[in-house]
Design an enzyme around this catalytic site. Structure first.
Site, short mmCIF file in Angstrom:
data_model
loop_
_atom_site.label_atom_id
_atom_site.label_comp_id
_atom_site.label_asym_id
_atom_site.label_seq_id
_atom_site.Cartn_x
_atom_site.Cartn_y
_atom_site.Cartn_z
N LYS A 56 0.89 -1.17 0.00
CA LYS A 56 0.00 0.00 0.00
C LYS A 56 0.92 1.22 0.00
O LYS A 56 0.88 2.06 0.91
CB LYS A 56 -0.92 -0.06 1.24
N ASP A 67 -7.00 -15.89 2.48
CA ASP A 67 -8.38 -16.39 2.66
C ASP A 67 -9.20 -16.10 1.41
O ASP A 67 -10.01 -16.92 0.97
CB ASP A 67 -9.07 -15.74 3.87
MG MG Z 1 -5.82 -16.23 8.26
#
Ligand code: MG
Ligand code: IPM
Length: 360
Positions: free
Chosen positions: A189, A249
Site C-alpha cells: 500500500k 483467505d
Molecule cells: Mg488467516
C-alpha cells in the site's frame, strides 16, 4: 538417524485431521523403509486447559529439536474471552516467532473436478496456480506498542519492519519464483504506508539480483480485486503479514474449499512449520466430517521442504488429485449433494492410493 516430526494437534478439528496425518506419515515411512520419530505436544486452547499457557515451554523445546512440525489448528469460542496473551491464537503466533519461520508459503491451485465448488465462473478458474508468500513473524501482528492508551479511550497497533526482515522474505519469494513461472507480484500500500514504500524499494533493489524474474507491484486493494477477476495471471505473490492473511483467505475461495489449502512456514535452516490454512472449525469438531486433505497436502509440503522427499510428496499430491477426480468428496466439497464421505473414509482412500503408488 530417524527424522523427528512433532505433531501439534491443537483444538477442534485439528485433532481429527492430524490423527489422519499421523496415519499417512506412518504409512509413508513403512512404504519407503524410512523411520519417522513422531512425537506430539500441546498448543492452543487445549494446552491452556492443561498447563495454563497456550504454548508451554516443553512444546517449544520439542519443536526446536525436530526436523519439522505439523500443526492442526487452534482456537474456539470457549477461549474467546481470555486476555489476548492467553488466547489459543497467541500460542500459534508465538510458535511461529520462536521457530523464526518468517516465510509462509500458501499455494493456491484449482483442482479439475472441484471447479464447480467455487463460486467463481469456471472459465476464470482455468489454469490458476499461484503461490502466496506471506511475511509471518513481523508487521502489525508483532509490532510494539500494541495497547489501549489514553485511559482506554485510544488504541495503538504498530506496523514495524526492519530492512533485514523484509529482505529475507522477499529474497525467498524471488528464489521460489525462479523455480516456477518466473513472475513475482509484490503487494503493498505504497500510496499510503511508509512501510510499504520501504518494502517496494527493497523489492526493486533485489530485482537486480534476479534478472530472470519479472517483477510488478500491485496495491493491496487492487490485488484483492485482481485475485477474483484474473486469478490465473498470478505466479508468486509476496506481501507483508496482515495483507497476506487477508489475501490468502480470499484466494482460498478459488480452490473451492479452504479445506484443500496447505501451508508451509519456513525460516533460516530451523524446523519448518506445516499447517492447513483452515481453522479449528468448532462448529463441526468431533463430528467426523472435517476434510483431511489440506493437512495431507501440508504433509506433502513437509516431506518436500524439510525432509527432502520431493518424490513422495508428489505421490501424495497425485493421490489427492486422483481421489478428487474419482468424485470422492468430503462434506465441504459436496455442495448440496448428500453423496460425501467422512474424515476417516477420505483419509483411508487417499492413503490406500498413496500406498499403491509408493509400492509400485
Ligand atoms: Mg488467516
Ligand atoms: C492464519 C490465521 C492466523 C493468522 C490466526 C488464527 C492468528 O488466520 O494462519 O491465517 O492470522 O495468522
Amino acid at each position: 538417524m530417524a527424522k523427528r516430526i512433532v505433531i501439534l494437534p491443537g483444538d477442534g478439528i485439528g485433532q481429527e485431521v492430524t490423527r489422519e496425518a499421523r496415519r499417512l506419515l506412518e504409512d509413508v515411512a513403512a512404504a519407503i523403509g524410512e523411520q519417522f520419530d513422531l512425537d506430539e505436544a500441546l498448543i492452543g486452547g487445549s494446552a491452556y486447559e492443561q498447563t495454563g499457557s497456550p504454548l508451554p515451554e516443553e512444546t517449544v523445546e520439542k519443536c526446536l529439536q525436530a526436523d519439522a512440525v505439523l500443526l492442526g489448528a487452534v482456537g474456539g469460542p470457549k477461549w474467546d474471552n481470555l486476555p489476548g496473551h492467553l488466547r489459543p491464537e497467541a500460542g500459534l503466533l508465538a510458535i511461529r516467532k520462536r521457530l523464526n519461520v518468517f516465510a509462509n508459503l500458501r499455494p493456491i491451485r484449482t483442482w479439475p473436478g472441484l471447479m464447480l465448488a467455487s463460486p467463481l465462473k469456471p472459465e476464470l478458474l482455468e489454469g490458476v496456480d499461484m503461490l502466496i508468500v506471506r511475511e509471518l513473524t513481523g508487521g502489525l501482528y508483532f509490532g510494539q506498542p500494541k495497547a489501549r492508551v489514553e485511559d482506554g479511550n485510544a488504541v495503538v497497533d504498530t506496523l514495524y519492519y526492519t530492512r533485514q526482515e523484509i529482505e529475507r522474505v522477499v529474497r525467498q519469494a524471488f528464489e521460489l519464483a525462479q523455480g516456477r513461472r518466473k513472475k513475482l507480484t509484490s503487494v503493498d500500500k505504497a500510496n499510503v504506508l511508509e512501510s510499504s514504500r520501504m518494502w517496494r524499494e527493497i523489492v526493486n533493489e533485489l530485482a537486480g539480483e534476479y534478472p530472470d524474474v519479472a517483477v510488478d507491484h500491485v496495491l493491496v486493494d487492487n490485488a484483492a480485486m485482481q485475485l477474483v477477476t484474473r486469478p490465473s495471471s498470478f505466479d508468486v505473490l509476496v506481501t507483508e503479514n496482515m495483507f497476506g492473511d487477508i489475501l490468502s483467505d480470499e484466494a482460498a475461495v478459488l480452490t473451492g474449499s479452504i479445506g484443500m489449502l496447505p501451508s508451509a512456514s519456513i525460516g533460516a535452516g530451523g524446523p519448518g512449520l506445516y499447517e492447513p490454512v483452515h481453522g479449528s472449525a468448532p462448529d463441526i469438531a468431533g463430528t467426523g466430517v472435517a476434510n483431511p486433505l489440506a493437512t495431507f497436502l501440508s504433509v506433502a509440503m513437509l516431506l518436500r521442504h524439510s525432509l527432502n522427499l520431493g518424490e513422495v510428496a508428489s505421490e501424495i499430491e497425485a493421490a489427492v488429485l486422483g481421489v478428487i477426480e474419482q468424485g470422492v468428496r468430503t462434506r465441504d466439497l459436496a455442495g448440496t449433494s448428500n453423496d460425501w464421505v467422512g474424515t476417516e473414509e477420505m483419509s483411508r482412500l487417499v492413503r490406500e492410493d498413496v500406498q499403491g503408488r509408493l509400492n509400485r
